[in-house]
Scaffold this motif. Sequence first.
Motif, PDB file in Angstrom:
ATOM      1  N   GLY A 132       0.934  -0.827   0.275  1.00  0.00           N
ATOM      2  CA  GLY A 132      -0.121  -0.061   0.101  1.00  0.00           C
ATOM      3  C   GLY A 132       0.772   1.424   0.022  1.00  0.00           C
ATOM      4  N   ASP A 174      -2.517   5.128   1.481  1.00  0.00           N
ATOM      5  CA  ASP A 174      -3.637   3.800   2.636  1.00  0.00           C
ATOM      6  C   ASP A 174      -2.868   4.743   3.751  1.00  0.00           C
ATOM      7  OD1 ASP A 174      -4.882   3.437   0.069  1.00  0.00           O
ATOM      8  OD2 ASP A 174      -2.999   1.925  -0.361  1.00  0.00           O
ATOM      9  N   LYS A 187      -4.254   6.915   5.943  1.00  0.00           N
ATOM     10  CA  LYS A 187      -6.070   6.987   5.991  1.00  0.00           C
ATOM     11  C   LYS A 187      -6.112   5.932   7.470  1.00  0.00           C
ATOM     12  CE  LYS A 187      -7.700   6.429   1.463  1.00  0.00           C
ATOM     13  NZ  LYS A 187      -8.331   5.704   0.147  1.00  0.00           N
ATOM     14  N   LEU A 193       0.069  -2.942   5.028  1.00  0.00           N
ATOM     15  CA  LEU A 193       0.530  -2.020   4.775  1.00  0.00           C
ATOM     16  C   LEU A 193       2.074  -2.110   5.863  1.00  0.00           C
ATOM     17  CD1 LEU A 193      -2.107   0.188   5.124  1.00  0.00           C
ATOM     18  CD2 LEU A 193      -1.044  -0.250   3.236  1.00  0.00           C
TER      19      LEU A 193
END
Length: 414
Positions: free
Chosen positions: A6, A10, A13, A142
């Motif tokens: 990611g 990303d 968020k 991530l």
Amino acid sequence: MSQPMGGVKDLLKVPGLPQLFLWSMLGRLNVSALPVALALMLVRWSNSYVIVGLVGCALTLGQGAAAPLRGRAADRGSTGRLLMITGIGYATGLGVIVALAATVPASGWPVVVAVALVTGLSAVPVSQISRAVWPKIVGAELTPALYTAEATASEVITTTGPLLAAAVIAVAGPFWAVGVTGLLALVSALVFAAALSRVGLGGEPLPQHGKRVARRSLLAEGPFVRVVAIALLVTAAIFAVNLSVVAWTQNMGRPALAGVLTAGWTLGSLAGGFALSTFARGMPRTPRVAGMAVGIAALAVVLPPILDTVPLWLVIVVLFLGGTAIAPTLAATYEQIAEASPQDRRAEAFGWMAMATTGGGALSMVLSGVLLDSFGPALPVAAGAALVVVALVLTAFGRTPRIPSTDTVEEATA
């Protein structure tokens, strides 16, 4: 095949992550600011670079020796409490060093060395704790992107710290600069602790009812030791390059160029980290380390005595291009440390990494100094490239890190 990574969007968020990431970076600003401020304060006090070296060595030894213990304390207890205690202890230690340098003669340097050692033992483990909690916050998908972002942002902090110290020195002098550094360490530790608490990671670990944990040493795990060795080798190579570049500019009689060349190296690292997280998601780790080896080897070729005269622009270009592999390589190291350690022992694992990199950097400085005096800057840089080649072999052919098992034994019940 690596899973797609990611990007920065990303990460932004994830609830609470941007603020926590920012404070984790600011919590390291004092680390890069202190060497400049402390060195100038001590040399003004003692007029001796030997004393500067002894105090700096004692501080570093304390930081490295206690890193695994601080990590273990973070894993087993309240991270918020640990950050508060170490922040107070570290700021107090630096305050005592300032007070001694302001009030006692230089003959009292052994006391300052002793205080520096104790101060190092109290170093605030912001980097250890943050690297340990990232996988808990963002999850496995991530985590590589977050470690890349951290390695990239750390380059900014490494460059900004000395500039901050220089600004305070220019305005108020080195004694105040050391004091400001200590205050910054304390405030950032407290704010980082509060940020951890807001995302539910600042308290005590959850108890394991009915079980007691039989913990093997992480150093008993071969894959973990291999990854720690990779971190040591990579760090030693970076130190060799930094010292050699400074020495080269000194030998030319143009020491101010060291800042320009270091900036080129840092900007390359920033570009590499940005490219990895944006355009090269999921790049395997082996090419990253290979790129670092090639970049450092190329630098050795353009330095004396291999080339006696070389255009400055060419050295800057080589540094920039070689630097593009630094942040990706460091990110790969963080990922492997996390993979090779249990979730409830990751702060300890990054403590062992901190101890190894501190020792590797110190040893590299000594060996690079010997090579510089004897052969010039090309050889220590070439030695750094050789160290990264060893790290490349360990990365490419070592066993894949696995999470060590944690044995549990049922407690006797009444």
